[in-house]
Scaffold this motif. Structure first.
Motif, PDB file in Angstrom:
ATOM      1  N   VAL A   1       0.837  -1.207   0.000  1.00 26.39           N
ATOM      2  CA  VAL A   1       0.000   0.000   0.000  1.00 26.39           C
ATOM      3  C   VAL A   1       0.873   1.259   0.000  1.00 26.39           C
ATOM      4  CG1 VAL A   1      -1.645   1.327   1.383  1.00 26.39           C
ATOM      5  CG2 VAL A   1      -1.970  -1.133   1.077  1.00 26.39           C
ATOM      6  N   LEU A   2       1.925   1.279   0.828  1.00 29.01           N
ATOM      7  CA  LEU A   2       2.809   2.443   0.878  1.00 29.01           C
ATOM      8  C   LEU A   2       3.546   2.634  -0.446  1.00 29.01           C
ATOM      9  CD1 LEU A   2       4.316   2.104   4.473  1.00 29.01           C
ATOM     10  CD2 LEU A   2       2.529   3.667   3.690  1.00 29.01           C
ATOM     11  N   GLU A   3       3.973   1.541  -1.052  1.00 23.53           N
ATOM     12  CA  GLU A   3       4.657   1.653  -2.341  1.00 23.53           C
ATOM     13  C   GLU A   3       3.711   2.151  -3.425  1.00 23.53           C
ATOM     14  OE1 GLU A   3       6.082  -2.279  -2.764  1.00 23.53           O
ATOM     15  OE2 GLU A   3       7.678  -2.036  -1.272  1.00 23.53           O
ATOM     16  N   ALA A   4       2.467   1.701  -3.393  1.00 23.10           N
ATOM     17  CA  ALA A   4       1.491   2.185  -4.369  1.00 23.10           C
ATOM     18  C   ALA A   4       1.232   3.680  -4.192  1.00 23.10           C
ATOM     19  CB  ALA A   4       0.193   1.400  -4.246  1.00 23.10           C
ATOM     20  N   LEU A   5       1.118   4.129  -2.937  1.00 24.18           N
ATOM     21  CA  LEU A   5       0.923   5.561  -2.687  1.00 24.18           C
ATOM     22  C   LEU A   5       2.134   6.374  -3.138  1.00 24.18           C
ATOM     23  CD1 LEU A   5      -0.767   5.510   0.848  1.00 24.18           C
ATOM     24  CD2 LEU A   5      -1.840   6.012  -1.354  1.00 24.18           C
ATOM     25  N   ALA A   6       3.332   5.857  -2.851  1.00 29.86           N
ATOM     26  CA  ALA A   6       4.537   6.572  -3.277  1.00 29.86           C
ATOM     27  C   ALA A   6       4.622   6.655  -4.799  1.00 29.86           C
ATOM     28  CB  ALA A   6       5.779   5.877  -2.715  1.00 29.86           C
ATOM     29  N   GLY A   7       4.307   5.554  -5.486  1.00 28.67           N
ATOM     30  CA  GLY A   7       4.327   5.580  -6.941  1.00 28.67           C
ATOM     31  C   GLY A   7       3.305   6.540  -7.521  1.00 28.67           C
TER      32      GLY A   7
END
Length: 321
Positions: free
Chosen positions: A150-156
């Motif tokens: 989830v954090l990686e998706a938000l960062a992307g």
């Protein structure tokens, strides 16, 4: 009389004490592994007492178990390697203790250390959960991987949405780093690595270092009209240590003479070209990491279901006579 007395070590007592018989139920609980499910161990011993061995895991569940363990073990090794590099970088900079004075220290080495600790802890949960067939650890591992995704998706999504403003802010960030070059060890380290790695100097050109109070030609200090060693074409001069005086007086030279000593091109255009050239590679690495994490999540989820189904089958089996 003495003839009718039972000897101190009778045949019955000697057999009881010396013959390795099956363990008692209280011994079963004491010998159980602390990380393994006690119910499975106890059931295995109990079925052994009844003359029937406990069923082994199916081969498919065993494959899931060891695949999950091996994948997390490899991630643990990579995280420990990154942790070693981060600690080495902090030790080389010689200011490990000073970072705890700030609430959010902007140091990439400290970020690397904290990230490696987090990844190694989560991978350890996956390793122990798979090896010991512990459902609790496996659930913690799955939740942590979902949080990472989830954090990686938000960062992307943020990077994609703010790609234009991020490129525009690079120039401003470099100018701030030049202004506070001597004030912050972190900015000093980062800017030196950028200039050494990209072989550039300043933002638009090497003259941007006039904005620094210490390197400005009107400064009364020894560094007046000089440049950092990271701007030099050959900062080590074929030696092992950095020659900190290689850029002294470079701002007094004309462009042709300065071009033989230091890099003249600024880091702003070079950094933008590097980003545009390496965006596909960076995106591919990010996608590969997400796919690996998703595969590990699927393996752990399938292992949890297989373990639950195996325990349900064991629970429905008739008790030994």
């Amino acid at each position: 009389d003495a003839a009718n007395q039972e000897p101190p070590f009778s045949v019955k007592s000697s057999l009881t004490t010396s013959h390795p018989g099956p363990p008692r139920e209280d011994q079963v609980g004491a010998w159980s592994c602390c990380c393994c499910p006690c119910g499975v161990k106890h059931q295995a011993w109990t079925e052994g007492l009844g003359g029937r061995l406990a069923p082994f895991l199916p081969w498919g569940t065993s494959c899931l178990k060891y695949l999950t363990f091996l994948s997390n073990f490899l991630f643990s090794l990579l995280a420990l390697l990154a942790l070693t590099v981060g600690l080495w970088g902090l030790a080389v900079k010689g200011s490990l203790g000073s970072y705890w004075e700030d609430v959010l220290p902007p140091d990439p080495m400290l970020v690397l250390v904290l990230g490696a600790l987090t990844v190694s802890t989560v991978s350890l949960f996956g390793c122990l959960g798979a090896l010991c067939e512990n459902s609790c650890l496996l659930r913690c591992f799955c939740r942590a991987v979902i949080l990472f995704l989830v954090l990686e998706a938000l960062a992307g999504a943020l990077v994609a949405a703010l790609w234009g403003p991020l490129q525009d802010s690079l120039e401003h960030s470099l100018r701030v780093a030049i202004t506070h070059y001597q004030d912050s060890p972190n900015l000093h380290f980062l800017l030196d690595q950028v200039q050494l790695g990209l072989q550039c100097c300043g933002v638009d050109s090497y003259q941007d270092w006039q904005q620094n109070l210490y390197f400005n030609c009107s400064s009364p200090g020894m560094q007046a009209c000089s440049l950092p060693a990271s701007c030099c074409i050959n900062p080590r001069e074929d030696g092992a240590s950095m020659n900190t005086r290689c850029g002294f007086g470079a701002l007094r030279l004309d462009e042709d003479a300065a071009g033989r000593v230091v890099h003249l091109e600024g880091c702003g255009p070079v950094l933008l070209r590097w980003l545009h050239r390496n965006v596909p590679a960076l995106g591919g690495c990010a996608i590969a990491i997400v796919l690996i994490q998703g595969t590990e999540l699927l393996l752990a989820t399938w292992l949890l279901r297989a373990l639950a189904a195996h325990k349900a089958v064991e629970a429905t089996e008739p008790a030994p006579l």
